[in-house]
Design a protein around this motif. Structure first.
Motif, PDB file in Angstrom:
ATOM      1  N   VAL A 104      31.345  38.264  54.610  1.00  0.00           N
ATOM      2  CA  VAL A 104      31.305  39.789  54.214  1.00  0.00           C
ATOM      3  C   VAL A 104      31.151  39.557  52.458  1.00  0.00           C
ATOM      4  O   VAL A 104      31.659  38.553  51.890  1.00  0.00           O
ATOM      5  N   ALA A 105      30.598  40.554  51.949  1.00  0.00           N
ATOM      6  CA  ALA A 105      30.410  40.715  50.335  1.00  0.00           C
ATOM      7  C   ALA A 105      31.596  41.422  50.005  1.00  0.00           C
ATOM      8  O   ALA A 105      31.512  42.611  50.073  1.00  0.00           O
ATOM      9  N   ALA A 106      32.703  40.780  49.502  1.00  0.00           N
ATOM     10  CA  ALA A 106      33.898  41.418  49.299  1.00  0.00           C
ATOM     11  C   ALA A 106      34.052  41.161  47.429  1.00  0.00           C
ATOM     12  O   ALA A 106      33.747  40.186  47.054  1.00  0.00           O
ATOM     13  N   THR A 107      34.521  42.133  46.855  1.00  0.00           N
ATOM     14  CA  THR A 107      35.095  42.220  45.457  1.00  0.00           C
ATOM     15  C   THR A 107      36.477  42.274  45.661  1.00  0.00           C
ATOM     16  O   THR A 107      37.189  43.070  46.431  1.00  0.00           O
ATOM     17  N   VAL A 108      37.140  41.111  45.077  1.00  0.00           N
ATOM     18  CA  VAL A 108      38.652  41.211  45.224  1.00  0.00           C
ATOM     19  C   VAL A 108      39.231  40.941  43.422  1.00  0.00           C
ATOM     20  O   VAL A 108      38.706  40.470  42.724  1.00  0.00           O
ATOM     21  N   THR A 109      40.124  41.783  43.657  1.00  0.00           N
ATOM     22  CA  THR A 109      40.948  41.969  42.246  1.00  0.00           C
ATOM     23  C   THR A 109      42.352  41.744  42.675  1.00  0.00           C
ATOM     24  O   THR A 109      42.834  41.592  43.697  1.00  0.00           O
ATOM     25  N   ASP A 110      43.203  41.858  41.729  1.00  0.00           N
ATOM     26  CA  ASP A 110      44.734  41.779  41.898  1.00  0.00           C
ATOM     27  C   ASP A 110      45.155  42.747  42.475  1.00  0.00           C
ATOM     28  O   ASP A 110      46.378  42.547  43.289  1.00  0.00           O
ATOM     29  N   SER A 111      44.503  44.176  42.601  1.00  0.00           N
ATOM     30  CA  SER A 111      45.167  45.165  43.393  1.00  0.00           C
ATOM     31  C   SER A 111      44.546  45.595  44.661  1.00  0.00           C
ATOM     32  O   SER A 111      45.224  46.165  45.485  1.00  0.00           O
TER      33      SER A 111
END
Length: 375
Positions: A104-111
């Motif tokens: 999956v094309a995911a964008t991951v941040t701390d939140s």
């Protein structure tokens, strides 16, 4: 067998018998490994596997496929049917090697984790873990309270159940070769933001095990995001976890549908699956769907009669039938969830859109797809 053990067996999807005084942890452990093994197999095969539980219940084990949603895989599918490479040809990889897993094309941040409009808030004490390296992991290597994105999970291990969410690709099911009598209904939950979350009958039962047990383990499909979730959580944290799942806001609108589809499968919990290879009949069904112009507006669902699945999630539709539309290659390309009753009846497309239905609509679709109906 007590009701508690029977529900746990159904939730765990494991054909095992208690061998110890308190069999629950072992049932859950084996069930997790068994369920994820099915998911991993599904990602490689793209077909529906049907398993008999010890209680006699049935569960469709395949959740994913190897194609990409909303992209025509006809060329690759046709190529797969050609003869194997001649000895003088050098394949790009070993013929017997498993296909590369889809991601999956995911964008991951701390939140938060975002995937094509899907939003997973990272709660206090949790963390997101990317598995893009492909390094295999087992339960024993997963920190409790993890959102695993593109993780290469390997079934097995002896660790206790650990709170986690696995993010996996979603692909419409292929029913090729599956017995027509093995069908599940779908329940639809409308997420904050307006997009649908789909659960099969089996996974509704798995979610509701939390009412009788300390743990819940279930699957959720988010077709519009091309993703699905495999959830394992203590019952006490269930609603907090469900509250962390939402979508970007989408406007109400009519059904988004494929331009055409040569074949279709209509499946539901109370009737045998109907497979139609009559392209003319399928075209008539598509025309009928395109003609539905009463979009469901924000706040109109769920209806007052909706069934509560958990203190937080209410099913806007229960026992919905699924109409799977294919490409010319016979690979699935879109799914339409259709209410099976006239009470609060609506339809939702995996490609987008949700509309109100006239009375008797599902029966009309079934009649159109029944062989010989138009002759």
């Amino acid at each position: 067998m007590t009701e508690r053990i029977r529900s746990l067996l159904d939730a765990a999807v494991a054909d095992t018998r208690p061998r110890v005084a308190d069999p629950v942890p072992e049932i859950l452990r084996r069930g997790r490994a068994n369920r994820r093994r099915h998911l991993a197999t599904a990602g490689a095969a793209g077909t529906v596997a049907v398993a008999l539980l010890a209680t006699g219940a049935l569960v469709a084990a395949n959740r994913t496929g190897t194609g990409t949603p909303a992209a025509n895989p006809s060329a690759s599918a046709d190529a797969a049917r050609t003869s194997p490479p001649l000895p003088s040809e050098r394949p790009t990889r070993d013929v017997g090697a498993p296909p590369e897993p889809r991601k999956v094309a995911a964008t991951v941040t701390d939140s938060e984790v975002r995937i094509n409009g899907l939003i997973l808030k990272i709660r206090s004490g949790w963390r997101a873990v990317r598995g893009d390296s492909g390094k295999p992991v087992t339960d024993c290597e997963v920190t409790p309270g993890s959102i695993l994105v593109n993780a290469n999970w390997i079934p097995g291990g002896t660790c206790d159940a650990r709170a986690q969410i696995q993010v996996r690709p979603w692909q419409p099911r292929s029913y090729r070769g599956a017995p027509t009598r093995f069908s599940e209904g779908v329940s639809e939950v409308i997420l904050p933001g307006g997009q649908p979350a789909w659960l099969t009958d089996n996974d509704v039962n798995n979610l509701r095990v939390s009412e009788r047990s300390t743990w819940a383990a279930f699957n959720v499909d988010l077709p519009w995001a091309g993703a699905g979730l495999v959830v394992e959580t203590p019952a006490a944290e269930l609603d907090t976890l469900l509250g962390s799942v939402s979508s970007e806001a989408v406007p109400s609108g009519r059904l988004v549908l494929p331009d055409s589809a040569p074949t279709a499968s209509l499946a539901g919990a109370k009737q045998d699956r109907l497979d139609s290879t009559d392209a003319s009949a399928v075209a008539k069904v598509l025309d009928r769907l395109r003609g539905l112009d009463r979009a469901v507006n924000d706040g109109e669902l769920p209806c007052a009669s909706a069934q509560q699945l958990s203190p937080l999630w209410k099913a806007a539709g229960r026992d919905m039938a699924t109409l799977t539309l294919t490409y010319p290659s016979e690979m699935p390309q879109a799914v339409i969830a259709i209410s099976s009753t006239d009470d609060c009846a609506f339809a939702t497309s995996s490609m987008g859109g949700r509309v109100w239905l006239p009375a008797g609509f599902l029966a009309e679709v079934r009649a159109l797809l029944t062989p010989g109906a138009g002759k």
